[in-house]
Design an enzyme around this catalytic site. Structure first.
Site: not given
Ligand code: UDP
Length: 317
Positions: A73, A75, A139, A167
């Protein structure tokens, strides 16, 4: 199991690949090396260089894969605000290509790297999986759209999916650690200053409604995070999509992290307050009750261990 790890040359993907190999799985890494590093792919894994859109279908067809762990991805929140189209194309578009390749090849399970950014500015903390999802940047929005697509592929095509909403991930696993060309994360940036690379840590705002005015985040060690993926893999059930927050359930302020870095490194780390970084919520803390209760996951490494492991990694390079 025979596993495809997309983004296995990146920070988290490489650590999880190493843990999967240690657990006795067969690992094939698919990575276009746009931000990953070939030498981060653990020994024992086969690297296939390519994008999901161009390569996933051929790679999966008739090859007997048992599951996909999907890390590949874009990010960077700031970049996503500047180039939203890139994030929709790379994150959502390529993930849809992967899901369809899985469906056609009959690959039954997927564990997906989702993010706390899907929640946006929380109404209350700790954040529960059932809380509203109102991402504040492309995002987070693109990751949320993939979660939604996964739910549909589970419901309509019988795939078993788990989304892990990360997180703040930190730390290293031996020679595998954070090596971003553009480093935006707090702990590696503070440790760079400790190493003498730069004059002072920039604290992005000290006027937030938090105890010391700096933002509070929930940090989780990359190895603890990695272990959760192995549990998630076992928990994938046909026709269901499950979502789990992945954090420790407690928060540290930016100032507390800088202070912990001073203690761990024994270095004087100068810091200066600069204006807020746009889009930073004041506090992001996970409720980790669901993953603890349903998958039996527990964090084992504290903030000082994360900083110590990241520091050892940085100094070895
Ligand atoms: N931060 C900071 N200085 C830095 C990098 C980050 O003050 O050089 C702050 C940032 O504003 C946020 C917290 O540290 O409040 C964690 O930021 P990071 O980029 O590591 O993760 P995020 O929570 O944005 O995903």
């Amino acid at each position: 199991m025979k596993l495809l790890v997309t983004g296995g040359a990146g920070y988290i993907g490489s650590v999880v690949s190493a843990l999967l190999l240690e657990a006795g799985h067969e690992v094939v890494v698919l990575d276009d090396l746009s931000t990953g590093h070939e030498d981060a792919v653990p020994e024992g894994a086969r690297l296939v260089r390519g994008t999901l859109r161009d390569t996933a279908a051929d790679l999966l067809a008739g090859a007997g894969f048992d599951a996909v762990l999907h890390f590949a991805a874009k990010s960077l929140v700031g970049e996503s605000v500047e180039k939203p189209g890139l994030y929709w194309d790379k994150n959502l578009g390529e993930s849809l290509a992967l899901l369809d390749a899985m469906r056609r090849a009959g690959v039954p399970r997927i564990v997906f790297s989702s993010t706390a950014a899907t929640y946006g500015e929380p109404e209350s903390t700790p954040i529960l999986e059932t809380d509203p999802t109102r991402p504040t940047n492309p995002y987070g929005a693109s990751k949320l759209a993939i979660d939604t697509a996964l739910a549909e592929y589970a419901r309509l095509h019988g795939i078993g999916g788990v989304s892990l909403r990360y997180f703040n991930v930190a730390g290293a696993y031996g020679r595998l650690g954070e090596r971003h060309t553009v480093e935006t994360h707090l702990i590696p940036n503070v440790l760079k200053i400790a190493q003498g690379d730069g004059a002072a840590v920039k604290l992005f705002g000290d006027d937030y409604p938090t105890p010391d005015g700096t933002c509070v985040r929930d940090y989780v060690h990359v190895v603890d995070l990695g272990r959760a993926h192995l549990l998630a893999l076992d928990a994938c059930a046909p026709g269901t999509h499950q979502i789990f927050n992945l954090g420790c359930g407690s928060g540290y302020s930016v100032r507390e992290v800088v202070e912990a870095c001073r203690e761990v490194t024994g270095r004087d780390i100068p810091a200066e307050v600069v204006p807020r970084r746009p889009g930073d919520p004041a506090a992001l803390i996970a409720s980790s009750e669901k993953i603890q209760a349903e998958l039996g996951w527990k964090p084992e490494r504290d903030l000082r261990t994360m900083i110590g492991d990241a520091w050892t990694f940085l100094r070895s390079r």
